[in-house]
Structures are given as C-alpha cells and as structure tokens.
Design an enzyme around this catalytic site. Structure first.
Site, PDB file in Angstrom:
ATOM      1  N   GLU A  67      39.574  83.556   0.660  1.00 46.44           N
ATOM      2  CA  GLU A  67      39.680  84.326   1.897  1.00 46.44           C
ATOM      3  C   GLU A  67      40.891  83.795   2.657  1.00 46.44           C
ATOM      4  O   GLU A  67      40.830  82.731   3.266  1.00 46.44           O
ATOM      5  CB  GLU A  67      38.398  84.191   2.723  1.00 46.44           C
ATOM      6  CG  GLU A  67      37.151  84.718   2.025  1.00 46.44           C
ATOM      7  CD  GLU A  67      37.196  86.220   1.780  1.00 46.44           C
ATOM      8  OE1 GLU A  67      38.081  86.901   2.350  1.00 46.44           O
ATOM      9  OE2 GLU A  67      36.368  86.722   1.011  1.00 46.44           O
TER      10      GLU A  67
ATOM     11  N   GLU B 237      52.528  84.605   9.062  1.00 44.65           N
ATOM     12  CA  GLU B 237      51.373  84.899   9.903  1.00 44.65           C
ATOM     13  C   GLU B 237      51.449  84.051  11.166  1.00 44.65           C
ATOM     14  O   GLU B 237      51.703  82.851  11.112  1.00 44.65           O
ATOM     15  CB  GLU B 237      50.081  84.601   9.143  1.00 44.65           C
ATOM     16  CG  GLU B 237      48.830  84.967   9.912  1.00 44.65           C
ATOM     17  CD  GLU B 237      47.550  84.685   9.144  1.00 44.65           C
ATOM     18  OE1 GLU B 237      46.482  85.057   9.639  1.00 44.65           O
ATOM     19  OE2 GLU B 237      47.622  84.084   8.043  1.00 44.65           O
TER      20      GLU B 237
ATOM     21  N   ASN C  28      39.280  77.482  12.216  1.00 44.77           N
ATOM     22  CA  ASN C  28      39.395  78.387  13.361  1.00 44.77           C
ATOM     23  C   ASN C  28      38.054  78.969  13.801  1.00 44.77           C
ATOM     24  O   ASN C  28      37.821  79.186  14.986  1.00 44.77           O
ATOM     25  CB  ASN C  28      40.411  79.497  13.076  1.00 44.77           C
ATOM     26  CG  ASN C  28      40.079  80.301  11.838  1.00 44.77           C
ATOM     27  OD1 ASN C  28      39.643  79.757  10.829  1.00 44.77           O
ATOM     28  ND2 ASN C  28      40.303  81.603  11.899  1.00 44.77           N
TER      29      ASN C  28
ATOM     30  N   GLY D 122      41.182  79.876   4.160  1.00 47.46           N
ATOM     31  CA  GLY D 122      42.313  79.148   4.724  1.00 47.46           C
ATOM     32  C   GLY D 122      43.614  79.874   4.484  1.00 47.46           C
ATOM     33  O   GLY D 122      43.650  81.100   4.311  1.00 47.46           O
ATOM     34  N   SER D 123      44.681  79.124   4.438  1.00 49.12           N
ATOM     35  CA  SER D 123      46.017  79.711   4.302  1.00 49.12           C
ATOM     36  C   SER D 123      46.316  80.100   2.861  1.00 49.12           C
ATOM     37  O   SER D 123      45.724  79.575   1.911  1.00 49.12           O
ATOM     38  CB  SER D 123      47.075  78.715   4.785  1.00 49.12           C
ATOM     39  OG  SER D 123      47.162  77.620   3.889  1.00 49.12           O
TER      40      SER D 123
END
Length: 453
Positions: free
Chosen positions: A209, A331, A114, A187-188
């Site tokens: 993160e 999310e 992203n 990431g996720s």
C-alpha cells in the site's frame, strides 16, 4: 535472535490448526476490541505525543476504522469462511467443485506512521480473521504509538499467535530476511521496492500500500462551494499527511479565481491555527524541512507561514504551478496544495495519464460525460466523484493501489481474501466414468474430447 524464535513458535502454533477455528478467531477479535476500548485514553495520549493528533481525529480516522473492521469480521466471519460452491464443467461430471479460504500461515505486517493505529491494526485484524499468525512491525517514526501498541498486545496475546516487534530500520531489515507466508507493507514507494525485493528471495506474496500524486479535478460544472469544502477537509486532514489526500489540484481556468477564494475561505473557517486541536503538526524535523523547501514564495496564494519549533506548517495554496515545478516531482505528503489551471478537460485528463498511476483520484462535476470520461480514462487505486478520501470508509469497497501506487488491496471481504489462499477442490464420484481420457488413445476418443471441450 528473539524474533526468529518467535516466528518459529508461530509456525509451530499454526501447525496445531487452532487458528482455523472460527470460535478461536472470534475470541481474539473480541479480545482486541475490548483492549482498544479499555485503553482508548492511552492510545489518545500516545499519538498526541507523536504529532499532536486530537482525540476527535484519532477516533474518527483511526480507532473507528479499527473497531468497525473488528465488528465486520465478527459478523461476517462464517459467510466469509464458508466453502464457496462453483459450477463443475462437463468433462468433470459427475463431480462437485468448491473453493476453500485457507489461511496463509505466518504473516508480517509493516505499518506506517501517518495513521499509526489504523494502518497497523486494520491489516492485522484482517489477517486474524483469515486465520493467520501475525507479527506486527509498527513504524518507529511514531515512537509513542509503537510502544503503546506493543505494550497492549504483547501483554495480552500469546507471542506464538500475535506479536508486536519494536525497532527501526535495523529491526525491519532483520525481519525481511526471514521467510513469511505473506508480507503486508504500507509506506513509500521507495521502501516498498526494498520490501518487494526482499520478499522475492523467498517467493513470499506481498501487498504493498504505497502512494503517489493523487489529483483533484474541478470543472466549471461542479458545485464549487461543496467542492472547496471537501477538498480543504481532505487535503489538510492530518496536516496533509494522508496517502489518499489530494496531492494537487487541477481547476478549470474560467472558475479558478472564484474557486481559490472559496478554498481560502474554508481554510480560515476550519481554524487550522498553530496549536489547534483540529490540525496536527508535521511528524518530525526531517519531513518539516523537506516540506518547507517545496514552498515557492513567489507562488503562494494563501498561507506559507511555518513554525519550526512546533513543527507547524500553515495550510498553503500555491498558484500558477507548472508541471515541471519541484513540488510536482514527488508526493507532497504535507499541507501544501499546488494548483494547475486547465482550459480543456480531456487535455487535463491526458496530463494525469502521463504520470504514474495514483493511489487516489477525485473529480468534482455534475456533468455525466465528464464523470464517464474520468472513470473510463484514468487508472487509479480508488477515489470519489464529488468528495475526497471518504471511499476509505466504505468497507464494501477495496482499498489499494495500482502500478507505482501499490499491489493488492484490503478492507472488508477484500482484506479477508488478501490473507487467504483460495484452495480449489474437485470431488468426483467413483461409481463410473467414460473411458475416453485413458490410454490406449484413438482418433475416436480425441473426437469425443473435442466435442466435450
């Protein structure tokens, strides 16, 4: 396997002690800075191909962060690396105590799509500053930016020091089977658990993160115009594909109608139109379709239009949302803003507390008691009062999650510490000492020890 060979070469190179030299670290930080500046247009073109990100947004949300990180470490490397002298307790007199910042060794950074430059290169910069050798695995989802970073770095850096490894899930899986001295993943939460499990096989320390459902809370005591403006910007920046974007909005019932109209006004004013340079498209069809499925047509207050061919989803506000609605179960990571009203501020905070700890949280109010309750009661990675997202831009603040939203942090000195081991060293004088710790033991010696503790 090629990557195994590169990792072995990095281990051999790290053993030469060259990366511990401050001059060596600064030289390569300067080199990376110059490469980014000289390849700026190449980087703009690559990210625009991936998901239509403008030159303005790419510089302000990606390259400026990277260049500021490099400048920070070049300026502060000497003080960050200097051994820290600490107090020595009574039982170790006469002696001196210091903490040395030791580089961990060979580290793996797995970036996210992203913000593909910032979330790949900022951790790498911190790792280089701390004196490590690095392998970077960018996200293959943003394929063009991955290839741009690989070309720029692999053509200009020795692979035994810094190397970009291209590929997808298969290549990442292969990397995670190898033993690193640190793994840094963005990431996720789902993939973060896979990384954590793989790292545990080698007892490798990790920084994760991740993300989560980050709330934005607006009370009747807020500056509503400023709150609306800053929430719209923070939410729809990068088409909502931001890990610290406000995921949902909690707004006090007495101001709800007024505030929603303000949100709609700023969405229109910011011109987030299909093809607009200030609005990116969704990264791929899979994420586009996931987001479209979350739009409840019966609850659309504003927006709701989309264009599959161009992967465009209009900024969309969903009103009268319930905690049990599908959009509140995961999310969002896109330009959909669900709104839940509340009558009691403390009850709203309790509702947030019932969820997993978010990566970010935002409060809009000018009431000091509401601010105090927000910071004291809620646990979250980081956040703002009367703004969104901007806490990331202060390199004096740590950035990272807590609980389900991540482990560890970075930015500024915290990034240096993330990729360093605080090595404790006690140095003692040799000209003499009391004999009380040595055998033979006695009640008298034990009595003295108890007094000294």
């Amino acid at each position: 396997m090629e990557i195994e060979s590169i990792l072995l070469k990095q281990r051999d190179f790290f053993a030469t002690q060259q990366t511990k030299s401050l001059a060596f670290r600064k030289m390569y930080l300067e080199k990376l800075k110059n490469l980014i500046i000289s390849n700026e247009n190449r980087l703009y073109e690559a990210i625009n191909k991936d998901f239509g990100k403008s030159k303005f947004d790419t510089f302000t949300t990606e390259l400026s962060f990277i260049l500021n990180d490099i400048n920070y470490y070049i300026k502060n490397l000497k003080s960050l690396s200097k051994p820290k002298k600490v107090r020595t307790n009574l039982v170790n007199q006469l002696g001196s105590s210091k903490i040395y910042a030791d580089p961990l060794g060979c580290v793996l950074v797995i970036g996210a799509w992203n913000y593909p430059y910032q979330l790949s290169l900022s951790p790498i910069i911190a790792a280089i500053a701390a004196g490590n050798c690095c392998i970077l695995k960018p996200s293959e989802i943003a394929e063009n930016t991955m290839k741009a970073m690989a070309a720029i770095i692999n053509e200009n850096f020795p692979p035994e020091y810094l190397y970009v490894y291209e590929g997808g899930i298969e290549e990442t899986t292969a990397l995670l089977k190898l033993r690193f001295d640190k793994i840094f993943f963005t990431g996720s939460t789902k993939v973060g658990k896979i990384v954590y499990k793989a790292a545990a096989e080698h007892l490798t320390p990790v920084t994760l993160e991740l993300g989560g459902k980050s709330p934005a809370i607006v009370t009747k005591n807020a500056n509503l115009e400023m709150a609306a403006k800053r929430i719209v910007w923070g939410k729809f920046l990068n088409a909502g594909q931001t890990c610290v974007a406000p995921d949902y909005l909690l707004v006090e019932e007495t101001i709800q109608e007024q505030f929603l109209e303000m949100l709609r006004k700023y969405i229109k004013e910011f011109k987030y139109d299909n093809g607009s340079e200030q609005y990116t498209r969704i990264i791929n069809l899979r994420n586009f379709q996931r987001l479209v499925r979350l739009i409840d047509k019966e609850k659309i207050y504003s927006g709701g239009n989309f264009d599959e061919e161009k992967l465009y989803i209009e900024p969309t506000i969903l009103n009268h949302i319930d905690w049990n609605d599908e959009i509140m179960q995961e999310e969002i990571f896109g330009p959909l803003l669900p709104v839940i009203s509340f009558q009691n501020y403390n009850a709203a905070l309790n509702s947030v507390l019932e969820l997993e700890k978010p990566l970010a949280a935002y409060l809009f109010t000018n009431d000091s008691e509401e601010k105090e309750n927000f910071t004291r009661k809620l646990t979250f990675g980081g956040g703002c009062i009367n703004d969104t997202v901007m806490h990331l831009s202060n390199d004096h603040l740590p950035f990272g999650g807590v609980g389900n939203s991540g482990i560890g942090n970075y930015h500024g000195k915290y990034g240096f510490e993330t990729f360093s081991h605080p090595k404790a060293v006690l140095e003692k004088a040799t000209w003499g000492e009391p004999n009380i710790k040595y055998p033979p033991y006695s009640e008298k010696k034990l009595s003295w020890i108890k007094k000294l503790m």
